[in-house]
Design a protein around this motif. Structure first.
Motif, PDB file in Angstrom:
ATOM      1  N   ALA A   1      23.429   3.244  19.446  1.00 51.60           N
ATOM      2  CA  ALA A   1      24.566   4.188  19.735  1.00 51.60           C
ATOM      3  C   ALA A   1      25.824   3.868  19.109  1.00 51.60           C
ATOM      4  N   SER A   2      26.600   4.620  18.391  1.00 52.68           N
ATOM      5  CA  SER A   2      27.850   4.353  17.729  1.00 52.68           C
ATOM      6  C   SER A   2      28.791   5.724  17.918  1.00 52.68           C
ATOM      7  N   GLY A   3      30.017   5.385  17.588  1.00 56.43           N
ATOM      8  CA  GLY A   3      30.796   6.700  17.293  1.00 56.43           C
ATOM      9  C   GLY A   3      31.783   7.092  18.412  1.00 56.43           C
ATOM     10  N   GLY A   4      31.689   6.175  19.325  1.00 52.50           N
ATOM     11  CA  GLY A   4      32.629   6.525  20.630  1.00 52.50           C
ATOM     12  C   GLY A   4      33.935   5.913  20.228  1.00 52.50           C
ATOM     13  N   GLY A   5      34.795   6.216  20.928  1.00 54.71           N
ATOM     14  CA  GLY A   5      36.429   5.939  20.690  1.00 54.71           C
ATOM     15  C   GLY A   5      37.357   6.531  21.778  1.00 54.71           C
ATOM     16  N   LEU A   6      38.644   6.695  21.672  1.00 57.15           N
ATOM     17  CA  LEU A   6      39.594   7.112  22.106  1.00 57.15           C
ATOM     18  C   LEU A   6      40.168   8.441  21.350  1.00 57.15           C
ATOM     19  N   VAL A   7      40.179   9.431  21.907  1.00 60.45           N
ATOM     20  CA  VAL A   7      40.514  10.606  21.393  1.00 60.45           C
ATOM     21  C   VAL A   7      41.180  11.683  22.168  1.00 60.45           C
ATOM     22  N   GLN A   8      42.158  12.350  21.706  1.00 58.45           N
ATOM     23  CA  GLN A   8      43.191  13.224  22.438  1.00 58.45           C
ATOM     24  C   GLN A   8      42.433  14.516  22.939  1.00 58.45           C
ATOM     25  N   PRO A   9      42.946  15.083  24.133  1.00 59.33           N
ATOM     26  CA  PRO A   9      42.034  16.361  24.446  1.00 59.33           C
ATOM     27  C   PRO A   9      42.108  17.504  23.058  1.00 59.33           C
ATOM     28  N   GLY A  10      40.967  17.978  22.882  1.00 61.38           N
ATOM     29  CA  GLY A  10      40.877  19.037  22.100  1.00 61.38           C
ATOM     30  C   GLY A  10      40.406  18.238  20.795  1.00 61.38           C
ATOM     31  N   GLY A  11      40.347  16.996  20.760  1.00 61.75           N
ATOM     32  CA  GLY A  11      39.784  16.372  19.512  1.00 61.75           C
ATOM     33  C   GLY A  11      37.996  16.460  19.506  1.00 61.75           C
ATOM     34  N   SER A  12      37.834  15.621  18.512  1.00 61.15           N
ATOM     35  CA  SER A  12      36.229  15.647  18.181  1.00 61.15           C
ATOM     36  C   SER A  12      35.637  14.287  17.736  1.00 61.15           C
ATOM     37  N   LEU A  13      34.804  14.149  18.320  1.00 62.88           N
ATOM     38  CA  LEU A  13      33.797  12.827  17.881  1.00 62.88           C
ATOM     39  C   LEU A  13      32.531  13.073  17.320  1.00 62.88           C
ATOM     40  N   ARG A  14      31.960  12.223  16.458  1.00 60.13           N
ATOM     41  CA  ARG A  14      30.226  12.369  16.297  1.00 60.13           C
ATOM     42  C   ARG A  14      29.982  11.109  16.642  1.00 60.13           C
ATOM     43  N   LEU A  15      28.923  10.995  17.733  1.00 57.71           N
ATOM     44  CA  LEU A  15      28.042  10.083  18.105  1.00 57.71           C
ATOM     45  C   LEU A  15      26.657   9.971  16.982  1.00 57.71           C
ATOM     46  N   SER A  16      26.420   8.861  17.061  1.00 57.51           N
ATOM     47  CA  SER A  16      24.981   8.471  16.018  1.00 57.51           C
ATOM     48  C   SER A  16      24.159   7.524  16.775  1.00 57.51           C
ATOM     49  N   CYS A  17      22.745   7.815  16.651  1.00 54.86           N
ATOM     50  CA  CYS A  17      21.894   7.080  17.718  1.00 54.86           C
ATOM     51  C   CYS A  17      21.000   6.762  16.633  1.00 54.86           C
ATOM     52  N   VAL A  18      20.824   5.483  15.890  1.00 50.49           N
ATOM     53  CA  VAL A  18      20.038   4.821  14.909  1.00 50.49           C
ATOM     54  C   VAL A  18      18.587   4.364  15.617  1.00 50.49           C
ATOM     55  N   MET A  19      17.768   4.679  15.238  1.00 52.28           N
ATOM     56  CA  MET A  19      16.423   4.197  15.923  1.00 52.28           C
ATOM     57  C   MET A  19      15.486   3.391  15.018  1.00 52.28           C
ATOM     58  N   SER A  20      15.153   2.371  15.462  1.00 51.72           N
ATOM     59  CA  SER A  20      14.165   1.627  14.571  1.00 51.72           C
ATOM     60  C   SER A  20      12.997   1.061  15.402  1.00 51.72           C
ATOM     61  N   GLY A  21      11.766   0.679  14.566  1.00 53.16           N
ATOM     62  CA  GLY A  21      10.556   0.460  15.342  1.00 53.16           C
ATOM     63  C   GLY A  21      10.010   1.674  16.433  1.00 53.16           C
ATOM     64  N   PHE A  22      10.420   3.058  16.022  1.00 51.64           N
ATOM     65  CA  PHE A  22      10.121   4.065  16.798  1.00 51.64           C
ATOM     66  C   PHE A  22       9.786   5.292  15.795  1.00 51.64           C
ATOM     67  N   SER A  23       8.876   5.705  16.015  1.00 53.60           N
ATOM     68  CA  SER A  23       8.577   7.109  15.428  1.00 53.60           C
ATOM     69  C   SER A  23       8.991   8.297  15.978  1.00 53.60           C
ATOM     70  N   LEU A  24       9.893   9.140  15.198  1.00 55.68           N
ATOM     71  CA  LEU A  24      10.250  10.347  15.630  1.00 55.68           C
ATOM     72  C   LEU A  24       9.273  11.310  15.880  1.00 55.68           C
TER      73      LEU A  24
END
Length: 126
Positions: free
Chosen positions: A5-28
């Motif tokens: 998982a990645s994409g976290g951080g510090l953001v002000q109220p009203g702001g946006s972030l996009r988190l990503s979850c990259v999977m390996s060794g696993f079939s979706l």
């Protein structure tokens, strides 16, 4: 199996972030992928999940209309777009994978997920 998982951080109220979850060794195929969060001093709670077989998406009431879950199977990645973030969204966010297609309410129950990522911290503060 690894979930990154990645994409976290510090953001002000009203702001946006996009988190990503990259999977390996696993079939979706046939799986369910979920995002959970845990705020300091609080229990872990489900935020959103997506069932691969039919693209069924579920959101917690607290994030409905603000967060969007999506997937890119070619990249083995699931995203969580978070808009209009508020201080109460501050938490460590975890992605998790279940090897089967879960149904409600199991989709929102952590015990049904087989694999977990390490978490990414989201802090919403002015």
């Amino acid at each position: 199996v690894q979930l990154q998982a990645s994409g976290g951080g510090l953001v002000q109220p009203g702001g946006s972030l996009r988190l990503s979850c990259v999977m390996s060794g696993f079939s979706l195929r046939g799986s369910t992928i979920g995002w959970f969060r845990q705020a300091p001093g609080k229990d872990r709670e489900a935020v959103s999940c997506i069932r691969q077989s039919d693209n069924k998406k579920i959101y917690a009431n607290s994030v409905k209309g603000r967060f969007t879950i999506s997937r890119d199977n070619a990249k083995s990645t699931v995203y969580l777009q978070m808009n209009d973030l508020q201080p109460e969204d501050t938490a460590v966010y975890y992605c998790a994978a279940a090897t089967s297609g879960l149904i409600w309410p199991s989709m929102f129950e952590a015990r049904y997920y087989n694999y977990w990522g390490q978490g990414t911290l989201v802090t919403v503060s002015s």
